[in-house]
Structure formats: structure tokens, C-alpha cells
Design an enzyme around this catalytic site. Sequence first.
Site, PDB file in Angstrom:
ATOM      1  N   LYS A   1      -5.930  -9.958   3.223  1.00 20.21           N
ATOM      2  CA  LYS A   1      -4.777 -10.758   3.664  1.00 20.21           C
ATOM      3  C   LYS A   1      -4.345 -10.359   5.076  1.00 20.21           C
ATOM      4  O   LYS A   1      -4.045 -11.200   5.916  1.00 20.21           O
ATOM      5  CB  LYS A   1      -3.594 -10.552   2.709  1.00 20.21           C
ATOM      6  CG  LYS A   1      -3.725 -11.300   1.387  1.00 20.21           C
ATOM      7  CD  LYS A   1      -2.595 -10.908   0.462  1.00 20.21           C
ATOM      8  CE  LYS A   1      -2.593 -11.748  -0.812  1.00 20.21           C
ATOM      9  NZ  LYS A   1      -2.288 -13.175  -0.558  1.00 20.21           N
TER      10      LYS A   1
ATOM     11  N   SER B   1      -4.069  15.252  -4.886  1.00 18.65           N
ATOM     12  CA  SER B   1      -2.719  14.947  -4.384  1.00 18.65           C
ATOM     13  C   SER B   1      -1.935  14.082  -5.373  1.00 18.65           C
ATOM     14  O   SER B   1      -0.711  14.119  -5.398  1.00 18.65           O
ATOM     15  CB  SER B   1      -2.749  14.366  -2.975  1.00 18.65           C
ATOM     16  OG  SER B   1      -3.450  13.175  -2.939  1.00 18.65           O
TER      17      SER B   1
ATOM     18  N   GLU C   1       0.812   0.636  -1.494  1.00 17.22           N
ATOM     19  CA  GLU C   1       1.775   1.081  -0.486  1.00 17.22           C
ATOM     20  C   GLU C   1       1.235   0.750   0.898  1.00 17.22           C
ATOM     21  O   GLU C   1       0.084   1.061   1.206  1.00 17.22           O
ATOM     22  CB  GLU C   1       2.040   2.584  -0.599  1.00 17.22           C
ATOM     23  CG  GLU C   1       3.095   3.031   0.418  1.00 17.22           C
ATOM     24  CD  GLU C   1       3.435   4.512   0.323  1.00 17.22           C
ATOM     25  OE1 GLU C   1       4.416   4.855  -0.338  1.00 17.22           O
ATOM     26  OE2 GLU C   1       2.702   5.322   0.924  1.00 17.22           O
TER      27      GLU C   1
ATOM     28  N   LYS D   1       1.668  15.291  -6.750  1.00 14.09           N
ATOM     29  CA  LYS D   1       2.859  14.430  -6.677  1.00 14.09           C
ATOM     30  C   LYS D   1       3.529  14.291  -8.045  1.00 14.09           C
ATOM     31  O   LYS D   1       4.753  14.325  -8.151  1.00 14.09           O
ATOM     32  CB  LYS D   1       2.460  13.055  -6.130  1.00 14.09           C
ATOM     33  CG  LYS D   1       3.643  12.125  -5.943  1.00 14.09           C
ATOM     34  CD  LYS D   1       3.316  10.982  -5.031  1.00 14.09           C
ATOM     35  CE  LYS D   1       4.490  10.027  -4.948  1.00 14.09           C
ATOM     36  NZ  LYS D   1       4.308   9.015  -3.911  1.00 14.09           N
TER      37      LYS D   1
ATOM     38  N   ALA E   1       3.128  11.061  14.001  1.00 12.94           N
ATOM     39  CA  ALA E   1       3.153  11.435  12.577  1.00 12.94           C
ATOM     40  C   ALA E   1       2.010  12.392  12.241  1.00 12.94           C
ATOM     41  O   ALA E   1       2.204  13.328  11.458  1.00 12.94           O
ATOM     42  CB  ALA E   1       3.096  10.200  11.685  1.00 12.94           C
TER      43      ALA E   1
HETATM   44  P1  GTP Z   1       6.575  10.506  -1.636  1.00 10.42           P
HETATM   45  O1  GTP Z   1       5.866   9.195  -1.784  1.00 10.42           O
HETATM   46  O2  GTP Z   1       6.718  11.270  -2.890  1.00 10.42           O
HETATM   47  O3  GTP Z   1       6.006  11.347  -0.514  1.00 10.42           O
HETATM   48  O4  GTP Z   1       8.080  10.231  -1.247  1.00 10.42           O
HETATM   49  P2  GTP Z   1       8.813   8.877  -0.852  1.00 10.42           P
HETATM   50  O5  GTP Z   1       8.128   7.710  -1.484  1.00 10.42           O
HETATM   51  O6  GTP Z   1      10.261   9.092  -1.082  1.00 10.42           O
HETATM   52  O7  GTP Z   1       8.598   8.936   0.693  1.00 10.42           O
HETATM   53  P3  GTP Z   1       8.297   7.860   1.790  1.00 10.42           P
HETATM   54  O8  GTP Z   1       7.812   6.578   1.207  1.00 10.42           O
HETATM   55  O9  GTP Z   1       9.434   7.818   2.735  1.00 10.42           O
HETATM   56  O10 GTP Z   1       7.116   8.591   2.552  1.00 10.42           O
HETATM   57  C1  GTP Z   1       5.886   8.797   1.995  1.00 10.42           C
HETATM   58  C2  GTP Z   1       4.836   9.067   3.089  1.00 10.42           C
HETATM   59  O11 GTP Z   1       5.335   8.809   4.405  1.00 10.42           O
HETATM   60  C3  GTP Z   1       4.381  10.499   3.155  1.00 10.42           C
HETATM   61  O12 GTP Z   1       3.333  10.732   2.262  1.00 10.42           O
HETATM   62  C4  GTP Z   1       3.923  10.630   4.614  1.00 10.42           C
HETATM   63  O13 GTP Z   1       2.635  10.027   4.795  1.00 10.42           O
HETATM   64  C5  GTP Z   1       4.913   9.780   5.335  1.00 10.42           C
HETATM   65  N1  GTP Z   1       6.100  10.534   5.813  1.00 10.42           N
HETATM   66  C6  GTP Z   1       7.369  10.447   5.350  1.00 10.42           C
HETATM   67  N2  GTP Z   1       8.192  11.246   6.035  1.00 10.42           N
HETATM   68  C7  GTP Z   1       7.443  11.878   6.967  1.00 10.42           C
HETATM   69  C8  GTP Z   1       7.730  12.848   8.007  1.00 10.42           C
HETATM   70  O14 GTP Z   1       8.865  13.309   8.208  1.00 10.42           O
HETATM   71  N3  GTP Z   1       6.677  13.252   8.774  1.00 10.42           N
HETATM   72  C9  GTP Z   1       5.406  12.766   8.591  1.00 10.42           C
HETATM   73  N4  GTP Z   1       4.447  13.222   9.400  1.00 10.42           N
HETATM   74  N5  GTP Z   1       5.110  11.856   7.634  1.00 10.42           N
HETATM   75  C10 GTP Z   1       6.100  11.422   6.834  1.00 10.42           C
HETATM   76 MG    MG Z   2       6.007   7.159  -1.303  1.00  9.01          MG
END
Ligand code: GTP
Ligand code: MG
Length: 203
Positions: free
Chosen positions: A23, A52, A142, A56, A154
Site C-alpha cells: 500500500k 525481543s 506498527e 517485551k 534515533a
Molecule cells: P514499547 O512498544 O513497549 O517500546 O513502548 P510504547 O509502545 O509505549 O512506545 P512507543 O510506541 O512510543 O515507542 C516504541 C519504539 O519507538 C521503540 O521501540 C523505539 O524504536 C522507538 N523509540 C521510542 N522512544 C524512543 C527514544 O527516546 N529514543 C529512541 N532512539 N527510540 C525511541
Molecule cells: Mg510500541
Amino acid sequence: MDLTDFVSYYQLCQAAVNEVGTKLENLDADYQLHNAHNPIHHMEARMKDARSLFRKVKAHDLPLTFASIHDHIYDIGGIRVICNYQADVYTVAENLLAQSDITLIRQKDSIKTPKASGYRSLHLVVSVPVFQAKGVKNTPVEIQLRTVGMDTWASLEHKLRYKTDVDADTVAHYAAQLHQYADEMDHMELGMQAIFHALSDQK
Ligand code: GTP
Ligand code: MG
């Protein structure tokens, strides 16, 4: 945990990544044809590896069962979309979410509201129907959308975050520096985007 269920679901998530990837490629080609601009610089698709995934599950205090993975982990299949400009990030997200078979499950805009680290990206979790021999299954993917600058930032900040052999003061020093660069990059990107739009309007 029933491994057969897990393996089937993992494959379903891979199929969902393929569906959404197609898409996004189609949108990019359409935009190129009509606007002479590719909003997508490049894309990276990945499947979360078992290690991973289990890390998680543990971090979120979830039971290690297929049901809890199925119900709570939405990023087994992931696509990163890297764009030239911030406006492209929103164009791609908007055009994808407008499609009738895409359902938005969750959205987090850390471009508008950057994280404490300075991290910026637009995160979407969408659900897409995957057609299988035995019927259709709506499956989550995602999507992380960001600019080239945000992507470079990042990966550097990620490296710093997971460095264990650097002392705490040095980490704090680099983290502060990176936070400042994230803000400066945001400013420069918006400036360059304004030039790009001004030049595009002149044609
Ligand atoms: P998880 O999915 O459990 O990590 O938490 P979440 O769903 O609350 O977090 P979110 O969707 O905001 O972020 C998930 C992904 O974004 C991470 O696995 C990273 O790839 C990226 N990410 C988020 N915050 C940061 C940050 O401060 N620094 C960097 N380098 N990557 C980030
Ligand atoms: Mg996430």
C-alpha cells in the site's frame, strides 16, 4: 504456549507487513506521478525477533502465553517509513489511514510532542485484513514514520541508550547534546521544507 498458534500468528503478521508495504509503495508511486515528488525516501520492514518479543512480554508483566501476545503486542510486524520532509510524514499517514480496509488502533505523535529524550516520530498501529485459505484475519502492524534527520538521530540515541561501558556523566552529557541537536534539526527541517514548498509553488 502453543507453538503452532504462535507460528501461524507470526506468519500472519508477516503477511500484514507485506500488505501494508505494498500500500505504501503504491501511494509513493501515485504521488510521484501526480505531484512529481516522492514523499517516501525509503522504507524498512522488520519482524520482531523471538528474543525481543519475550523481553517485551516480561517488561510489560504479561503472562508468556499466545493469548497475551496476540492481545497486547502490536509490533510483531513493523514498518519504518523515512521521508524527506515532516509534511511528507503526515501526507503518507493521512493517505494510508484514508483507505477503507485500514483501521487505526493507536497513534502517538512525538513530532508534535517530542519525548523527554528529544525523540521525534509519528507512530501508528493499524490493523489490515489478511486473506487466508480459512478466511480473513485483521492483523496489526506498527508503522513508524519519521524524516531522514529523525532517523539518523534515533539510531545514534539508541546506541547511546544501550551503551553499558560508558560512565553515567558521559552518557548524560551526550544525551543533553543530542536533545539540543534534535531541537535544532527540527528547526532546520522546517526551514528547508519552507524553501522546498516555495520552489515547488514557483513552477
Ligand atoms: P514499547 O512498544 O513497549 O517500546 O513502548 P510504547 O509502545 O509505549 O512506545 P512507543 O510506541 O512510543 O515507542 C516504541 C519504539 O519507538 C521503540 O521501540 C523505539 O524504536 C522507538 N523509540 C521510542 N522512544 C524512543 C527514544 O527516546 N529514543 C529512541 N532512539 N527510540 C525511541
Ligand atoms: Mg510500541
